[in-house]
Design a protein around this motif. Structure first.
Motif, PDB file in Angstrom:
ATOM      1  N   UNK A   1      -0.523  15.165  -1.786  1.00 30.46           N
ATOM      2  CA  UNK A   1       0.577  15.327  -2.746  1.00 30.46           C
ATOM      3  C   UNK A   1       0.406  14.382  -3.939  1.00 30.46           C
ATOM      4  N   UNK A   2      -0.650  13.559  -3.904  1.00 31.89           N
ATOM      5  CA  UNK A   2      -0.895  12.504  -4.890  1.00 31.89           C
ATOM      6  C   UNK A   2       0.305  11.573  -5.010  1.00 31.89           C
ATOM      7  N   UNK A   3       0.879  11.282  -3.858  1.00 34.35           N
ATOM      8  CA  UNK A   3       2.083  10.463  -3.765  1.00 34.35           C
ATOM      9  C   UNK A   3       1.692   9.139  -3.112  1.00 34.35           C
ATOM     10  N   UNK A   4       2.389   8.017  -3.481  1.00 34.09           N
ATOM     11  CA  UNK A   4       2.039   6.738  -2.851  1.00 34.09           C
ATOM     12  C   UNK A   4       2.128   6.848  -1.322  1.00 34.09           C
ATOM     13  N   UNK A   5       1.217   6.191  -0.617  1.00 35.25           N
ATOM     14  CA  UNK A   5       1.236   6.349   0.845  1.00 35.25           C
ATOM     15  C   UNK A   5       1.452   5.030   1.574  1.00 35.25           C
ATOM     16  N   UNK A   6       2.353   4.224   1.051  1.00 34.18           N
ATOM     17  CA  UNK A   6       2.706   2.956   1.697  1.00 34.18           C
ATOM     18  C   UNK A   6       3.157   3.219   3.144  1.00 34.18           C
ATOM     19  N   UNK A   7       2.574   2.505   4.093  1.00 39.97           N
ATOM     20  CA  UNK A   7       2.948   2.713   5.494  1.00 39.97           C
ATOM     21  C   UNK A   7       4.434   2.415   5.692  1.00 39.97           C
ATOM     22  N   UNK A   8       5.112   3.287   6.397  1.00 37.47           N
ATOM     23  CA  UNK A   8       6.534   3.095   6.667  1.00 37.47           C
ATOM     24  C   UNK A   8       7.429   3.745   5.633  1.00 37.47           C
ATOM     25  N   UNK A   9       6.833   4.210   4.521  1.00 40.65           N
ATOM     26  CA  UNK A   9       7.637   4.867   3.487  1.00 40.65           C
ATOM     27  C   UNK A   9       7.751   6.362   3.743  1.00 40.65           C
ATOM     28  N   UNK A  10       7.119   6.828   4.807  1.00 40.64           N
ATOM     29  CA  UNK A  10       7.262   8.245   5.150  1.00 40.64           C
ATOM     30  C   UNK A  10       7.414   8.335   6.657  1.00 40.64           C
ATOM     31  N   UNK A  11       8.034   9.397   7.103  1.00 37.64           N
ATOM     32  CA  UNK A  11       8.170   9.578   8.549  1.00 37.64           C
ATOM     33  C   UNK A  11       8.391  11.041   8.882  1.00 37.64           C
ATOM     34  N   UNK A  12       8.177  11.349  10.144  1.00 37.66           N
ATOM     35  CA  UNK A  12       8.466  12.712  10.614  1.00 37.66           C
ATOM     36  C   UNK A  12       9.953  12.830  10.917  1.00 37.66           C
TER      37      UNK A  12
ATOM     38  N   UNK B   1       2.939  22.765   1.533  1.00 31.87           N
ATOM     39  CA  UNK B   1       1.630  23.024   2.142  1.00 31.87           C
ATOM     40  C   UNK B   1       0.601  23.469   1.104  1.00 31.87           C
ATOM     41  N   UNK B   2       1.073  23.967  -0.036  1.00 33.24           N
ATOM     42  CA  UNK B   2       0.140  24.382  -1.092  1.00 33.24           C
ATOM     43  C   UNK B   2      -0.731  23.212  -1.542  1.00 33.24           C
ATOM     44  N   UNK B   3      -0.270  21.989  -1.296  1.00 36.27           N
ATOM     45  CA  UNK B   3      -1.052  20.804  -1.678  1.00 36.27           C
ATOM     46  C   UNK B   3      -2.395  20.749  -0.960  1.00 36.27           C
ATOM     47  N   UNK B   4      -2.515  21.468   0.138  1.00 40.17           N
ATOM     48  CA  UNK B   4      -3.777  21.452   0.882  1.00 40.17           C
ATOM     49  C   UNK B   4      -4.845  22.334   0.241  1.00 40.17           C
ATOM     50  N   UNK B   5      -4.435  23.163  -0.705  1.00 45.74           N
ATOM     51  CA  UNK B   5      -5.398  24.033  -1.386  1.00 45.74           C
ATOM     52  C   UNK B   5      -5.593  23.546  -2.813  1.00 45.74           C
ATOM     53  N   UNK B   6      -6.842  23.268  -3.181  1.00 47.30           N
ATOM     54  CA  UNK B   6      -7.086  22.813  -4.554  1.00 47.30           C
ATOM     55  C   UNK B   6      -6.690  23.883  -5.555  1.00 47.30           C
ATOM     56  N   UNK B   7      -6.796  25.143  -5.118  1.00 44.87           N
ATOM     57  CA  UNK B   7      -6.475  26.238  -6.025  1.00 44.87           C
ATOM     58  C   UNK B   7      -4.961  26.374  -6.243  1.00 44.87           C
TER      59      UNK B   7
ATOM     60  N   UNK C   1      -8.378  27.020   3.617  1.00 42.29           N
ATOM     61  CA  UNK C   1      -8.644  28.458   3.753  1.00 42.29           C
ATOM     62  C   UNK C   1      -7.491  29.192   4.408  1.00 42.29           C
ATOM     63  N   UNK C   2      -6.884  28.542   5.400  1.00 43.32           N
ATOM     64  CA  UNK C   2      -5.730  29.175   6.060  1.00 43.32           C
ATOM     65  C   UNK C   2      -4.612  29.406   5.037  1.00 43.32           C
ATOM     66  N   UNK C   3      -4.320  28.377   4.251  1.00 40.15           N
ATOM     67  CA  UNK C   3      -3.249  28.477   3.256  1.00 40.15           C
ATOM     68  C   UNK C   3      -3.608  29.576   2.235  1.00 40.15           C
ATOM     69  N   UNK C   4      -4.839  29.556   1.795  1.00 41.26           N
ATOM     70  CA  UNK C   4      -5.256  30.535   0.780  1.00 41.26           C
ATOM     71  C   UNK C   4      -5.310  31.949   1.351  1.00 41.26           C
TER      72      UNK C   4
END
Ligand code: PLP
Length: 475
Positions: free
Chosen positions: A139-150, A282-288, A377-380
């Motif tokens: 997502x080109x988002x900062x990935x500081x540990x603890x700043x995201x969670x499930x 999920x579109x973030x997983x495809x460069x296209x 490929x799955x996403x595309x």
């Protein structure tokens, strides 16, 4: 032996018995996953009476063999409700579960780590951070540990966004609550946004009227002019814009709000910017496809569901926050009985849940089994099936009314056949599942490629079923 005496055997069977039961369960799972392209009916025909009747066989008086009970319950699940995991369920974002995710779920249950504190589940917490960091990078988002969670899903993630926004923007909120605020907070989302926002503002104590549903433009995107007007009006009336939401991938029509424009408007009003990309993230997983999320990396927080397009089994949302400190302020607590937060990464003080299941293993094993290119490929593939469906619908005389690079298609019969009636007929015939909806005020049919199993032949079947429903007398 009197009844109940063999509880030890049932709760922890010896190895032979365990192996027998596990292979029985594995057989059920394997046959189920192998049946998701079958031509059988997608809609369980069981009525409520029959379901209750079959459940009443489980009276809990005498123990029942686990294999027998599992077989019966698996059958009940398969014969009731919509089989949303099926390839030809063109449904509401609920996927066919990816096999590695199913395996992950069993592992998580058996190891059963408690992720409230890092020190008690260091491997599990780090595993989740590891996979979240990867998604954040996509997502080109900062990935500081603890700043995201499930989270349990997009709704919990979205509720977290509001709590973070209020805590961060209004100093009195955390301790004195809304009553301490000089101005009433307002939240903005498009009229096509996910209406769980109503429940979220309600539960936060803002009241449902605090949610401003901003008009959309001719394409169903949040209208930036209308947003500017709503913000200006509210500020003039002494309200405080707290959060502006850009929906990336509306539930109805897969429409993406102009994230960069929303960011600019929200920033000048001093509001938190949240991107609800529950499905389309999920579109973030495809460069296209990733360019359709342009601007998302500048958001303050983001929701993405792993249990939608990323095909994790249900109950796997993700919340990404620009700063861990915002989460820490919103969820701080200390108790005598919880261990010390030595590393500053204890999930229970950085998120809404306390006891916490290992959910991230599903996505970790999916990503690791498919690999980066496989996921893309799955996403595309699904996006390509969506594009093909559009073409096929047009050739079959349907009019597509939404514009999205993502695989959800909204369409109408130019002759004016009633979409609800068509959808009902299609569903009654049982070979495919679609739904009626309303987008920008227009009643239409909606079909989403929610399953990675969809192939062109499934689209042909959908077109044939639509044709049959349209031709049936009384359309
Ligand atoms: C699905 C969805 C939600 C709700 O998420 P759940 O996982 O169902 O709780 C919110 N917003 C959008 C855009 C969605 O697609």
């Amino acid at each position: 032996m009197t009844s109940g005496e063999d509880w030890r055997y049932a709760i922890a069977p010896p190895q032979d018995e365990r192996d027998r039961l596990l292979s029985h369960a594995a057989g059920l799972v394997s046959r189920r996953l192998g049946s998701l392209t079958d031509s059988g009916p997608l809609n369980g025909r069981l009525d409520r009476e029959t379901i209750r009747d079959r459940l009443s066989a489980f009276d809990f008086d005498e123990p029942v063999d686990l294999a027998e009970a599992a077989t019966e319950l698996a059958a009940l699940l398969g014969e009731s409700g919509v089989q949303s995991a099926h390839a030809r369920c063109f449904g509401l974002f609920n996927p066919t579960p990816a096999f590695p995710g199913v395996v992950a779920d069993m592992l998580a249950a058996a190891w059963n780590p408690q992720l409230a504190v890092w020190s008690h589940a260091s491997g599990a917490v780090e595993a989740e951070h590891h996979v979240l960091a990867y998604v954040a990078r996509r997502l080109e988002f900062p990935d500081e540990a603890g700043a995201s969670h499930f989270t349990t899903g997009g709704s919990e993630a979205n509720a977290t966004a509001l709590n973070v926004a209020l805590t961060r923007l209004f100093p009195g909120f955390a301790d004195q609550g809304l009553a301490a605020l000089p101005r009433r907070p307002r939240v903005y989302a498009s009229a096509e946004s996910h209406l769980a926002w109503l429940k979220i503002v309600h539960q936060a104590g803002l009241g449902r009227e605090a949610l401003r549903l901003v008009e959309v433009d001719g394409e169903g995107r949040l209208d930036l002019g209308a947003l500017d007007r709503a913000l200006a009006q509210d500020i003039a009336h002494g309200h405080a814009p707290a959060m502006v939401i850009a929906t990336a991938g509306t539930t109805n029509a897969g429409v993406l709000d102009p994230i960069e424009g929303v960011l600019a408007a929200a920033r000048s009003a001093g509001a938190h910017v949240h991107v609800d990309a529950a499905w389309a993230g999920a579109a973030a997983f495809s460069d296209r496809l990733r360019p359709c999320l342009k601007g998302i990396s500048q958001a303050d927080s983001i929701t993405v569901d792993a249990h939608k397009w990323l095909s994790a089994p249900m109950g796997a949302g993700m919340f990404f926050c620009r700063r861990k400190a915002w989460l820490a302020a919103a969820f701080r607590v200390s108790t005598d009985y919880m261990p010390q937060n030595a590393v500053g990464l204890d999930p229970y003080v950085l998120s809404q849940q306390w006891s916490r299941r290992l959910v991230g293993l599903r996505l970790l094993l999916i990503l690791t089994s498919l690999g980066r290119a496989g996921v893309a490929r799955q996403i595309e593939h699904q996006a390509a099936m969506g594009a093909l469906l559009k073409t096929k619908l047009a050739s079959a005389g349907w009019r597509v009314i939404n514009d999205s690079p993502l695989p959800v298609v909204c369409y109408v019969d130019p002759q004016g056949a009633d979409p609800s009636r068509i959808a009902q007929r299609v569903v009654d015939r049982g070979r495919v599942w679609i739904s009626p909806t309303r987008t920008q005020g227009v009643a239409c049919l909606r079909s989403c490629i929610t399953s990675f199993l969809v192939e062109p032949a499934d689209l042909d079947l959908l077109i044939a079923e639509l044709g049959a429903a349209r031709q049936a007398p009384g359309s």
